[in-house]
Design an enzyme around this catalytic site. Structure first.
Site, PDB file in Angstrom:
ATOM      1  N   ARG A  25       0.812  -1.216   0.000  1.00 32.58           N
ATOM      2  CA  ARG A  25       0.000   0.000   0.000  1.00 32.58           C
ATOM      3  C   ARG A  25       0.853   1.278   0.000  1.00 32.58           C
ATOM      4  O   ARG A  25       0.477   2.291   0.605  1.00 32.58           O
ATOM      5  CB  ARG A  25      -0.947   0.037   1.217  1.00 32.58           C
ATOM      6  CG  ARG A  25      -2.087  -0.946   1.141  1.00 32.58           C
ATOM      7  CD  ARG A  25      -3.225  -0.426   0.281  1.00 32.58           C
ATOM      8  NE  ARG A  25      -4.271  -1.420   0.159  1.00 32.58           N
ATOM      9  CZ  ARG A  25      -5.367  -1.447   0.909  1.00 32.58           C
ATOM     10  NH1 ARG A  25      -5.584  -0.530   1.812  1.00 32.58           N
ATOM     11  NH2 ARG A  25      -6.260  -2.398   0.735  1.00 32.58           N
ATOM     12  N   ARG A  29      -3.594   6.636   0.857  1.00 30.60           N
ATOM     13  CA  ARG A  29      -4.119   7.860   1.483  1.00 30.60           C
ATOM     14  C   ARG A  29      -3.159   8.579   2.419  1.00 30.60           C
ATOM     15  O   ARG A  29      -3.393   9.725   2.771  1.00 30.60           O
ATOM     16  CB  ARG A  29      -5.414   7.520   2.238  1.00 30.60           C
ATOM     17  CG  ARG A  29      -6.588   7.312   1.311  1.00 30.60           C
ATOM     18  CD  ARG A  29      -7.754   6.654   2.026  1.00 30.60           C
ATOM     19  NE  ARG A  29      -7.380   5.298   2.421  1.00 30.60           N
ATOM     20  CZ  ARG A  29      -8.238   4.395   2.885  1.00 30.60           C
ATOM     21  NH1 ARG A  29      -9.495   4.702   3.070  1.00 30.60           N
ATOM     22  NH2 ARG A  29      -7.822   3.184   3.192  1.00 30.60           N
ATOM     23  N   ARG A  38      -7.072  11.158  -5.950  1.00 26.92           N
ATOM     24  CA  ARG A  38      -8.285  10.434  -5.543  1.00 26.92           C
ATOM     25  C   ARG A  38      -9.505  11.358  -5.585  1.00 26.92           C
ATOM     26  O   ARG A  38     -10.612  10.934  -5.943  1.00 26.92           O
ATOM     27  CB  ARG A  38      -8.076   9.857  -4.141  1.00 26.92           C
ATOM     28  CG  ARG A  38      -9.242   9.140  -3.520  1.00 26.92           C
ATOM     29  CD  ARG A  38      -9.508   7.807  -4.191  1.00 26.92           C
ATOM     30  NE  ARG A  38     -10.663   7.161  -3.561  1.00 26.92           N
ATOM     31  CZ  ARG A  38     -11.919   7.477  -3.800  1.00 26.92           C
ATOM     32  NH1 ARG A  38     -12.213   8.433  -4.665  1.00 26.92           N
ATOM     33  NH2 ARG A  38     -12.910   6.842  -3.186  1.00 26.92           N
ATOM     34  N   ASP A  75      -6.780  -3.232  -7.443  1.00 32.18           N
ATOM     35  CA  ASP A  75      -7.258  -3.871  -6.226  1.00 32.18           C
ATOM     36  C   ASP A  75      -7.532  -5.337  -6.511  1.00 32.18           C
ATOM     37  O   ASP A  75      -7.846  -5.699  -7.646  1.00 32.18           O
ATOM     38  CB  ASP A  75      -8.524  -3.195  -5.701  1.00 32.18           C
ATOM     39  CG  ASP A  75      -8.786  -3.586  -4.259  1.00 32.18           C
ATOM     40  OD1 ASP A  75      -8.205  -2.966  -3.354  1.00 32.18           O
ATOM     41  OD2 ASP A  75      -9.543  -4.561  -4.032  1.00 32.18           O
ATOM     42  N   TYR A 152     -14.278 -12.385   0.100  1.00 34.03           N
ATOM     43  CA  TYR A 152     -15.052 -11.164  -0.119  1.00 34.03           C
ATOM     44  C   TYR A 152     -16.278 -11.436  -0.979  1.00 34.03           C
ATOM     45  O   TYR A 152     -17.340 -10.846  -0.769  1.00 34.03           O
ATOM     46  CB  TYR A 152     -14.161 -10.084  -0.761  1.00 34.03           C
ATOM     47  CG  TYR A 152     -13.130  -9.548   0.204  1.00 34.03           C
ATOM     48  CD1 TYR A 152     -13.457  -8.529   1.098  1.00 34.03           C
ATOM     49  CD2 TYR A 152     -11.850 -10.076   0.269  1.00 34.03           C
ATOM     50  CE1 TYR A 152     -12.529  -8.049   2.004  1.00 34.03           C
ATOM     51  CE2 TYR A 152     -10.910  -9.606   1.165  1.00 34.03           C
ATOM     52  CZ  TYR A 152     -11.248  -8.599   2.041  1.00 34.03           C
ATOM     53  OH  TYR A 152     -10.332  -8.136   2.948  1.00 34.03           O
TER      54      TYR A 152
END
Ligand code: CP3
Length: 345
Positions: A25, A29, A38, A75, A152
């Site tokens: 990552r 952010r 973003r 992702d 998921y």
């Protein structure tokens, strides 16, 4: 072979010091320049499927820090999305998908859609590889491993204990096997496309591997990973493959049978234990606690030394034990890189 980039040399089984470094990552952010990009798109999937922007955020941490590897910005849930399962990222909550709970639900998945749907991701790979051509930075492609992606898809998002998918594996073995087979084939196709577009190595993220019992770990983590590794190596014999069986703990020795060239260690893995059970022909990668990077200072320095110590003399790539968290101070990342690169053999 000696001309190879430092990151790839470690995956070829060569020990070198100081070790190459990148962070899971690393685009995200915690970086103000990521947040600015973003803000230009309405949702996270648009960022993953807009090659110009996805390439830009992939390169941001390379420009800022000069990491030894760039990881494609995308992702793991792009694969279920590309197969036809609806996907949304809810701000502050994470991914949401309409859950797959029985044989009828599998009908939404259409492997014939995959290649066209992921075309923008391949365009990102082409752009990033071109931008890195004059550097010694390696481009990593990736996919989620089938079990973690299935987690998921079946739960319909994240979960505290993934109870539904774990029960499905026992109670509806045919449905679960059909889902896993679809994911094995889709993952092979997806990684093959990334390599043909310019990825120099690929990584399989199996973030929930360790929630399984040992027999199911063999069946749903080791065996599908081994099949993917075999198929990719058959098509691309020189492309190394990294696996990340998160939470594997004492099931780690079983994972060696996958045939991967590198194994990612999660935060709870004792690097001295991993060094003892993983042959020296396989690189280890990891596993600084992301919270030590949040803290910074002396606590960070001590923790980095503890991770490095058992890794000397074997092929090794420095990384975190899980992804960077958004509250990380970017200056702490610079301090971390300086410490790793200054460490003495
Ligand atoms: O820099 C990189 O590492 C490359 C890009 C990357 C992302 N996700 C970007 C992302 C990679 C390799 C991943 C892998 C991923 N995605 C995993 C495996 C690794 C792990 O963390 O265990 C998993 C389980 C996912 C699924 C996922 N994606 C979740 C659960 C979430 C929500 C949680 C969160 O952090 O927001 C995401 C969203 C996501 N993927 C973000 C990023 C940068 C944040 C979204 C945003 O910026 O709005």
């Amino acid at each position: 072979m000696t001309d190879a980039k430092p990151f790839l040399r470690a995956l070829m089984g060569q020990a070198a010091w100081p070790p190459p470094i990148w962070l899971m990552r690393q685009a995200g952010r915690y970086l103000p320049e990521y947040r600015a990009v973003r803000a230009r798109v309405p949702d996270f999937i648009s960022l993953c499927t807009t090659p110009e922007l996805a390439a830009e955020v992939t390169l941001q941490p390379i420009r800022r820090y000069g990491f030894d590897a760039a990881i494609l910005f995308s992702d793991i849930l792009v694969v279920p999305w590309a197969l036809g399962q609806d996907l949304r990222f809810v701000e502050g909550e994470g991914p949401r998908l309409p859950p797959i709970r029985d044989a009828d639900d599998l009908a939404v998945l259409d492997p014939a859609r995959l290649e066209a749907s992921v075309a923008p991701v391949m365009e990102t790979v082409v752009r990033v590889r071109a931008a890195l051509s004059s550097t010694s930075t390696t481009l990593i492609g990736f996919a989620g491993a089938p079990f973690t992606v299935a987690c998921y898809m079946v739960e319909g998002g994240g979960s505290r204990d993934f109870a539904t998918v774990r029960a499905m594996a026992y109670a509806q073995p045919e449905v679960f096997a059909a889902l896993m087979e679809t994911l094995v084939q889709a993952t092979i196709a997806y990684l093959d496309l990334q390599i043909r577009a310019g990825a120099e190595t690929v990584m399989l993220f199996d973030s929930w591997a360790g929630v399984l019992s040992p027999p199911l770990f063999d069946r749903h983590v080791v065996e599908p990973t081994r099949r993917i590794v075999t198929a990719i190596r058959d098509r691309h014999p020189t492309i190394p493959i990294i696996g990340f069986p998160r939470l594997a703990s004492t099931m780690l020795p079983r994972y060696v049978a996958t045939g991967v060239n590198g194994i990612g260690m999660d935060t709870g893995m004792d690097p001295a234990y991993a060094a003892g059970v993983v042959p020296k022909s396989i690189a280890l990668q990891g596993n600084l606690d992301p919270m030590a990077l949040v803290a910074g200072g002396d606590a960070l320095h001590a923790e980095v030394d503890a991770v490095l110590a058992p890794m000397r003399g074997r092929p090794y790539i420095f990384n975190l034990g899980h992804g960077i968290v958004p509250q990380t101070n970017p200056d702490h990342v610079a301090a971390l890189i300086a410490q790793v690169r200054a460490s003495k053999a």
